[in-house]
Design an enzyme around this catalytic site. Structure first.
Site, PDB file in Angstrom:
ATOM      1  N   LYS A 150      -0.523   5.898 -15.088  1.00 24.50           N
ATOM      2  CA  LYS A 150      -1.357   5.347 -14.152  1.00 24.50           C
ATOM      3  C   LYS A 150      -2.131   6.476 -13.514  1.00 24.50           C
ATOM      4  O   LYS A 150      -3.496   6.584 -13.116  1.00 24.50           O
ATOM      5  CB  LYS A 150      -0.795   4.543 -13.047  1.00 24.50           C
ATOM      6  CG  LYS A 150      -1.253   3.853 -12.071  1.00 24.50           C
ATOM      7  CD  LYS A 150      -2.556   2.932 -12.121  1.00 24.50           C
ATOM      8  CE  LYS A 150      -3.475   2.869 -10.932  1.00 24.50           C
ATOM      9  NZ  LYS A 150      -4.164   1.762 -10.822  1.00 24.50           N
TER      10      LYS A 150
ATOM     11  N   PHE B 279     -17.068   9.927  -5.511  1.00 28.03           N
ATOM     12  CA  PHE B 279     -16.326   8.694  -5.824  1.00 28.03           C
ATOM     13  C   PHE B 279     -15.819   8.271  -4.347  1.00 28.03           C
ATOM     14  O   PHE B 279     -15.186   9.456  -3.593  1.00 28.03           O
ATOM     15  CB  PHE B 279     -15.331   8.648  -7.034  1.00 28.03           C
ATOM     16  CG  PHE B 279     -14.396  10.200  -6.948  1.00 28.03           C
ATOM     17  CD1 PHE B 279     -13.136   9.985  -5.851  1.00 28.03           C
ATOM     18  CD2 PHE B 279     -14.337  11.279  -7.506  1.00 28.03           C
ATOM     19  CE1 PHE B 279     -12.356  11.261  -5.950  1.00 28.03           C
ATOM     20  CE2 PHE B 279     -13.792  12.204  -7.843  1.00 28.03           C
ATOM     21  CZ  PHE B 279     -12.694  12.215  -6.733  1.00 28.03           C
TER      22      PHE B 279
ATOM     23  N   GLU C 289      -1.485  -1.336 -12.236  1.00 32.71           N
ATOM     24  CA  GLU C 289      -2.371  -2.248 -12.317  1.00 32.71           C
ATOM     25  C   GLU C 289      -3.787  -1.433 -12.545  1.00 32.71           C
ATOM     26  O   GLU C 289      -3.989  -0.495 -11.816  1.00 32.71           O
ATOM     27  CB  GLU C 289      -2.830  -3.163 -11.220  1.00 32.71           C
ATOM     28  CG  GLU C 289      -3.515  -4.258 -10.992  1.00 32.71           C
ATOM     29  CD  GLU C 289      -3.606  -5.065 -12.393  1.00 32.71           C
ATOM     30  OE1 GLU C 289      -2.810  -5.526 -12.737  1.00 32.71           O
ATOM     31  OE2 GLU C 289      -4.642  -4.641 -13.135  1.00 32.71           O
TER      32      GLU C 289
ATOM     33  N   PRO D 106      -0.257   4.794   1.136  1.00 30.52           N
ATOM     34  CA  PRO D 106      -1.339   5.848   1.427  1.00 30.52           C
ATOM     35  C   PRO D 106      -0.884   7.051   1.568  1.00 30.52           C
ATOM     36  O   PRO D 106       0.327   7.332   1.473  1.00 30.52           O
ATOM     37  CB  PRO D 106      -1.454   5.404   2.935  1.00 30.52           C
ATOM     38  CG  PRO D 106      -0.090   4.471   3.527  1.00 30.52           C
ATOM     39  CD  PRO D 106       0.352   4.019   2.083  1.00 30.52           C
ATOM     40  N   THR D 107      -2.002   8.156   1.676  1.00 26.47           N
ATOM     41  CA  THR D 107      -1.205   9.565   1.433  1.00 26.47           C
ATOM     42  C   THR D 107      -0.898   9.661   2.993  1.00 26.47           C
ATOM     43  O   THR D 107      -1.271   9.074   4.062  1.00 26.47           O
ATOM     44  CB  THR D 107      -2.858  10.142   1.531  1.00 26.47           C
ATOM     45  OG1 THR D 107      -3.231   9.970   0.051  1.00 26.47           O
ATOM     46  CG2 THR D 107      -2.389  11.725   1.366  1.00 26.47           C
TER      47      THR D 107
ATOM     48  N   LYS E 240     -21.928   8.433 -14.307  1.00 18.16           N
ATOM     49  CA  LYS E 240     -23.226   8.082 -13.342  1.00 18.16           C
ATOM     50  C   LYS E 240     -22.926   9.068 -12.164  1.00 18.16           C
ATOM     51  O   LYS E 240     -21.888   9.138 -11.472  1.00 18.16           O
ATOM     52  CB  LYS E 240     -22.915   6.642 -12.848  1.00 18.16           C
ATOM     53  CG  LYS E 240     -23.578   5.578 -13.737  1.00 18.16           C
ATOM     54  CD  LYS E 240     -24.055   4.685 -12.865  1.00 18.16           C
ATOM     55  CE  LYS E 240     -24.151   3.189 -13.754  1.00 18.16           C
ATOM     56  NZ  LYS E 240     -23.078   2.448 -14.183  1.00 18.16           N
TER      57      LYS E 240
ATOM     58  N   ASN F 211       0.944  -1.265   0.129  1.00 20.34           N
ATOM     59  CA  ASN F 211       0.114   0.004  -0.107  1.00 20.34           C
ATOM     60  C   ASN F 211       0.876   1.171  -0.118  1.00 20.34           C
ATOM     61  O   ASN F 211       2.052   1.154   0.510  1.00 20.34           O
ATOM     62  CB  ASN F 211      -1.051   0.017   1.185  1.00 20.34           C
ATOM     63  CG  ASN F 211      -0.383  -0.589   2.346  1.00 20.34           C
ATOM     64  OD1 ASN F 211       0.614  -1.448   2.360  1.00 20.34           O
ATOM     65  ND2 ASN F 211      -0.854  -0.359   3.485  1.00 20.34           N
TER      66      ASN F 211
ATOM     67  N   CYS G 101      -8.117   4.641  -4.581  1.00 21.14           N
ATOM     68  CA  CYS G 101      -7.229   5.298  -5.581  1.00 21.14           C
ATOM     69  C   CYS G 101      -7.253   6.629  -5.974  1.00 21.14           C
ATOM     70  O   CYS G 101      -6.371   7.450  -6.128  1.00 21.14           O
ATOM     71  CB  CYS G 101      -7.343   4.290  -6.822  1.00 21.14           C
ATOM     72  SG  CYS G 101      -6.586   2.728  -6.687  1.00 21.14           S
TER      73      CYS G 101
END
Ligand code: UDX
Ligand code: ADP
Length: 495
Positions: free
Chosen positions: A220, A272, A161, A92-93, A267, A90, A276
């Site tokens: 990415k 969100f 990915e 993370p921020t 949508k 991971n 990610c």
């Protein structure tokens, strides 16, 4: 070309686990070992109850676990044995220090690079799979070069990915593209070919894109930023729809038929979530600031601002509709994961909506088909959400095992994750059990087709991006712009 017989993947999370399970299934001649420092996680990967819920994953794991797919905590042995090492930990921020709240924390990646440098010998291909800031592979390369103890030679590749949770297995088996970035030297190109040969077991060669390392890393970040931007764009239009009478579903359809725009990711929603989008956009913002590109940084920051605004706006609409007070009112919140078909709650909008409602003293009764009670309590107890008052969560939050239980005697039902099962609920039964007037707030627009039916039952229906003419005599306050702005700005929280 180097023959790959053994692969090690460091990090058995949402990316490493499914990715390497599919590689193992598609490449039966290669032994794939997924390792992690987290013993419980590895135990779960070796059990009937996998640590993550992902449609189709169980079948893939069961088809090759113990044959050529292994899950282990013996990280050192797996590193020593492997020809090719994926780093899938991971990022993370950062929650403190320089870049706090925006930059990615690379400590786990660095720890992996140091461990590889300590142990490995011979030739290894080291691949950064985790989403990383541009030039992270350079850091891996420098750590490896400076610390190699044995006779290690290596190539570092970037192979981001693109799987999305909930559809990970289909995404992995039938990707739009596979991206591999590496050194422009002959050795770098050779390593790219070697990695490509693994994907070529099932991915057509024309879908494998090769670039230099920096392009791969930046692609990415840019892909996630573009996707997040589309959601913020349609969500900004949804705000306009709610005050003009336009319907955001119709607008999305109308603009999406232009093939230059396309109809995906349009949508409107409660905003969100996921591990990610926010992290990567913030990362991009930080990168631009660090490289003295403030205008570019401000541009991307707006994607986050609109997302935060959408969450606040939705909560404000709930409060406004409930006669401007939710204090001591029971509200059923259906859906806690950041999207359907996953149990992952990282950065879920449900967390923020819960926070805003708790700030107003609402009693939340939360149901999600895949999120465990402990996870809900842990997320809502985070200091930035509970306002440093963990007792508040125990006082105000009940996690329910059943949606009907959550709705019993509730003033309002809020849908914040688009689980299919919420379309199939017995709304007559729910209506009967709720206090009147009974409100439904559809934060995902999954009940669009049912609005007339729900109104006939007696519900007051409120949905994102649409002004619905209510059939009951009183009016609700649709113009919440003042309330939206009064809401406190969202504080940054954990990864
Ligand atoms: C995303 C990217 O899609 C994937 O390529 C990358 O590898 C990781 O990040 P993920 O976060 O798993 O994947 O899910 P995604 O389907 O992209 O949804 C992200 C969030 O956006 C969810 O909260 C979802 O509900 C929301 N969303 C998505 C919308 O609100 N509207 C949309 O139209 C699409
Ligand atoms: P992602 O969504 O990117 O896969 P996760 O948090 O689901 O992220 O998974 C990352 C995994 O990496 C975690 O299970 C964590 O325990 C593991 N991890 C982090 N650092 C290391 C390390 N140095 N060695 C082995 N595993 C690690």
């Amino acid at each position: 070309m180097a023959q790959i017989r053994k692969i090690c993947c460091i990090g058995a999370g949402y990316v490493g686990g499914p990715t390497c399970s599919v590689i193992a299934q598609m490449c039966p001649e290669i032994a794939v070992t997924v390792v992690d420092v987290n013993e419980d996680r590895i135990k779960a990967w070796n059990s009937e109850n996998l640590p993550i819920f992902e449609p189709g994953l169980q079948e893939v794991v069961e088809s090759c676990r113990g044959v050529n797919l292994f899950f282990s905590t013996d990280i050192d042995a797996a590193i020593v044995d492997a020809d090719l090492i994926f780093i899938s930990v991971n990022t993370p921020t950062k929650t403190f220090g320089i870049g706090k709240g925006r930059a990615a924390d690379l400590k786990y990646i660095e720890a992996c690079a140091r461990r590889i440098a300590d142990l490995a010998s011979g030739f290894k291909i080291v691949i950064e799979k985790s989403t990383v800031p541009v030039r992270a592979s350079e850091s891996i390369r420098r750590i490896l070069t400076a610390n190699t103890k044995c006779s290690l030679s290596f190539q570092v590749l970037s192979n981001p990915e693109f799987l999305a949770e909930g559809t990970a297995i289909t995404d992995l088996k039938n990707p739009d593209r596979v991206l591999i970035g590496g050194d422009e030297t002959p050795e770098g190109q050779q390593a790219i070919k070697t990695l490509s040969s693994i994907y070529e077991h099932w991915v057509p060669k024309n879908k494998i894109i090769t670039t230099n390392t920096w392009s791969s890393e930046l692609s990415k970040l840019a892909a996630n930023a573009f996707l997040a931007q589309r959601i913020s764009s349609i969500n900004s239009i949804s705000a306009l729809c709610e005050v003009t009478g336009a319907d955001v579903g119709e607008v999305a359809h109308a603009i999406g038929t232009d093939c230059r725009i396309g109809n995906k990711f349009l949508k409107a929603s409660v905003g969100f979530g996921g591990s990610c989008f926010q992290k990567d956009v913030l990362n991009l913002v930080y990168l631009c600031e660090a490289l003295n590109l403030p205008e570019v940084a401000n541009y991307w920051q707006q994607v986050i601002e609109i997302n935060n605004y959408q969450r606040r706006r939705f909560a404000a609409r709930i409060i406004g509709s409930l006669f401007n007070t939710v204090t001591d009112k029971k509200i059923a919140l259906l859906g806690f994961s950041f999207k359907k078909d996953t149990g992952d709650t990282r950065e879920s909008s449900s967390i923020y909506i819960s926070k805003y409602l708790m700030d107003e003293g609402a009693h939340l009764h939360i149901f999600d088909p895949k999120v465990k009670k402990e996870q809900v309590i842990q997320d809502l107890s985070h200091p930035s959400i509970s306002e440093d008052d963990p007792d508040r969560v125990l006082r105000l939050v009940t996690v329910c095992a059943d949606p009907y239980e959550a709705c019993n005697k509730a003033h309002a039902l809020v849908i914040s994750t688009e689980w299919d099962m919420f379309k199939e609920l017995d709304y007559e039964r729910i209506y009967k059990a709720m206090l009147k007037p009974a409100f439904i707030f559809d934060g995902r627009r999954i009940l669009d087709d049912l609005h007339a039916k729900l109104q006939n039952i007696g519900f007051q229906v409120e949905t994102i991006g649409k002004k619905i003419s209510q059939r009951l005599p009183f009016t609700t306050n649709h113009n919440h712009s003042k309330v939206d702005r009064q809401f406190p700005p969202t504080k940054k929280m954990k990864n």
